[in-house]
Design a protein around this motif. Structure first.
Motif, PDB file in Angstrom:
ATOM      1  N   GLU A  42       0.817  -1.213   0.000  1.00 44.54           N
ATOM      2  CA  GLU A  42       0.000   0.000   0.000  1.00 44.54           C
ATOM      3  C   GLU A  42       0.854   1.267   0.000  1.00 44.54           C
ATOM      4  OE1 GLU A  42      -2.491  -0.403   3.428  1.00 44.54           O
ATOM      5  OE2 GLU A  42      -3.830  -1.844   2.436  1.00 44.54           O
ATOM      6  N   ASP A  43       2.006   1.233   0.687  1.00 46.62           N
ATOM      7  CA  ASP A  43       2.790   2.441   0.917  1.00 46.62           C
ATOM      8  C   ASP A  43       3.993   2.627  -0.004  1.00 46.62           C
ATOM      9  OD1 ASP A  43       1.053   2.911   3.019  1.00 46.62           O
ATOM     10  OD2 ASP A  43       2.405   2.131   4.543  1.00 46.62           O
ATOM     11  N   TRP A  44       4.499   1.581  -0.608  1.00 42.96           N
ATOM     12  CA  TRP A  44       5.777   1.667  -1.320  1.00 42.96           C
ATOM     13  C   TRP A  44       5.666   2.442  -2.629  1.00 42.96           C
ATOM     14  CZ3 TRP A  44       7.880  -0.707  -5.880  1.00 42.96           C
ATOM     15  CH2 TRP A  44       9.262  -0.530  -6.008  1.00 42.96           C
ATOM     16  N   GLN A  45       6.610   3.338  -2.795  1.00 43.86           N
ATOM     17  CA  GLN A  45       6.762   4.091  -4.040  1.00 43.86           C
ATOM     18  C   GLN A  45       8.228   4.028  -4.425  1.00 43.86           C
ATOM     19  OE1 GLN A  45       4.358   5.652  -5.865  1.00 43.86           O
ATOM     20  NE2 GLN A  45       2.853   4.855  -4.425  1.00 43.86           N
ATOM     21  N   PRO A  46       8.533   3.482  -5.605  1.00 40.17           N
ATOM     22  CA  PRO A  46       9.955   3.383  -5.989  1.00 40.17           C
ATOM     23  C   PRO A  46      10.556   4.767  -6.207  1.00 40.17           C
ATOM     24  CG  PRO A  46       8.548   2.821  -7.838  1.00 40.17           C
ATOM     25  CD  PRO A  46       7.641   3.017  -6.651  1.00 40.17           C
ATOM     26  N   SER A  47      11.828   4.890  -5.831  1.00 41.80           N
ATOM     27  CA  SER A  47      12.513   6.165  -6.053  1.00 41.80           C
ATOM     28  C   SER A  47      13.076   6.221  -7.476  1.00 41.80           C
ATOM     29  CB  SER A  47      13.626   6.366  -5.025  1.00 41.80           C
ATOM     30  OG  SER A  47      14.536   5.288  -5.082  1.00 41.80           O
ATOM     31  N   ASP A  48      13.302   5.050  -8.074  1.00 45.39           N
ATOM     32  CA  ASP A  48      13.688   4.978  -9.492  1.00 45.39           C
ATOM     33  C   ASP A  48      13.272   3.619 -10.048  1.00 45.39           C
ATOM     34  OD1 ASP A  48      15.897   3.004  -9.346  1.00 45.39           O
ATOM     35  OD2 ASP A  48      16.959   4.575  -8.250  1.00 45.39           O
ATOM     36  N   LEU A  49      13.414   3.437 -11.353  1.00 46.32           N
ATOM     37  CA  LEU A  49      12.956   2.209 -12.014  1.00 46.32           C
ATOM     38  C   LEU A  49      13.777   0.974 -11.661  1.00 46.32           C
ATOM     39  CD1 LEU A  49      12.100   3.641 -15.537  1.00 46.32           C
ATOM     40  CD2 LEU A  49      10.525   2.947 -13.746  1.00 46.32           C
ATOM     41  N   THR A  50      14.969   1.156 -11.135  1.00 47.95           N
ATOM     42  CA  THR A  50      15.822   0.003 -10.812  1.00 47.95           C
ATOM     43  C   THR A  50      15.584  -0.528  -9.399  1.00 47.95           C
ATOM     44  OG1 THR A  50      17.621   1.417 -10.035  1.00 47.95           O
ATOM     45  CG2 THR A  50      17.627   0.814 -12.388  1.00 47.95           C
ATOM     46  N   HIS A  53      11.119  -4.018  -5.468  1.00 47.93           N
ATOM     47  CA  HIS A  53       9.998  -3.919  -4.532  1.00 47.93           C
ATOM     48  C   HIS A  53      10.365  -4.674  -3.248  1.00 47.93           C
ATOM     49  CE1 HIS A  53       6.058  -4.168  -2.764  1.00 47.93           C
ATOM     50  NE2 HIS A  53       5.533  -3.470  -3.767  1.00 47.93           N
ATOM     51  N   PRO A  54      10.299  -4.037  -2.078  1.00 50.10           N
ATOM     52  CA  PRO A  54      10.655  -4.707  -0.821  1.00 50.10           C
ATOM     53  C   PRO A  54       9.691  -5.856  -0.478  1.00 50.10           C
ATOM     54  CG  PRO A  54       9.730  -2.541  -0.371  1.00 50.10           C
ATOM     55  CD  PRO A  54       9.915  -2.637  -1.864  1.00 50.10           C
ATOM     56  N   GLY A  55       8.551  -5.864  -1.095  1.00 52.69           N
ATOM     57  CA  GLY A  55       7.590  -6.932  -0.851  1.00 52.69           C
ATOM     58  C   GLY A  55       8.065  -8.281  -1.368  1.00 52.69           C
TER      59      GLY A  55
END
Length: 173
Positions: A42-50, A53-55
């Motif tokens: 719900e909360d994760w937003q990548p800072s860049d495309l590389t 995902h921590p999930g």
């Protein structure tokens, strides 16, 4: 008309097998990680495309723990104990209330112990088991023990098997 002796020779007591997961700590850890995974999704937003995902790491942990949980499952086989023994067991555990058939504290433990043929256990051993498994698992064991004594169906119906056979072109008969 069939001869009763021929029928008795073919008759076998009803049985049922259920599985119970014995590793409650692993079940709790899986639930904790699933909540963590939901939060990350719900909360994760990548800072860049590389950025990965921590999930994914949490999902891998969940998969590993699910396998560990499956390995902790134990099968319990229940068998009908016979009319006289069952009646005696009911009589030995009367309810204080006229509305109930049996004492809800002592009878489930006694029925599980009396009808579980693998693993064989005493009522005291069932009591010890009840200290480490939860109420849902106790109910699962009791339901199996109750069913081998009280289920009235003829041939058990399998919706899953019927659906698979119907999809393959051969329905259950």
């Amino acid at each position: 008309m069939p001869d009763i002796k021929a029928l008795l020779a073919k008759a076998k007591p009803r049985e049922r097998i259920v599985k119970v997961m014995l590793d409650g700590a692993t079940a709790g850890e899986i639930e904790r990680l699933e909540a963590e995974l939901l939060e990350v999704q719900e909360d994760w937003q990548p800072s860049d495309l590389t950025e990965a995902h921590p999930g994914r790491a949490i999902a891998a942990q969940i998969a590993e723990l699910r396998e560990k949980a499956r390995e902790s499952e134990a099968e319990f086989r229940f068998r009908y104990i016979g009319d006289e023994e069952y009646s005696s067991l009911l009589a030995a555990h009367p309810s204080a209330s006229k509305e109930e058939l049996f004492d809800s504290d002592s009878f489930p433990r006694a029925l599980i112990a009396a009808s579980c043929v693998d693993p064989v256990m005493t009522a005291d051993e069932a009591k010890e088991l009840f200290k480490v498994i939860n109420q849902g698992q106790i109910q699962r064991l009791f339901d199996a023990a109750w069913d081998v004594h009280n289920a009235a169906g003829l041939v058990p119906f399998s919706l899953a098997a019927s659906a698979l056979l119907a999809a393959a072109g051969g329905g259950e008969k």
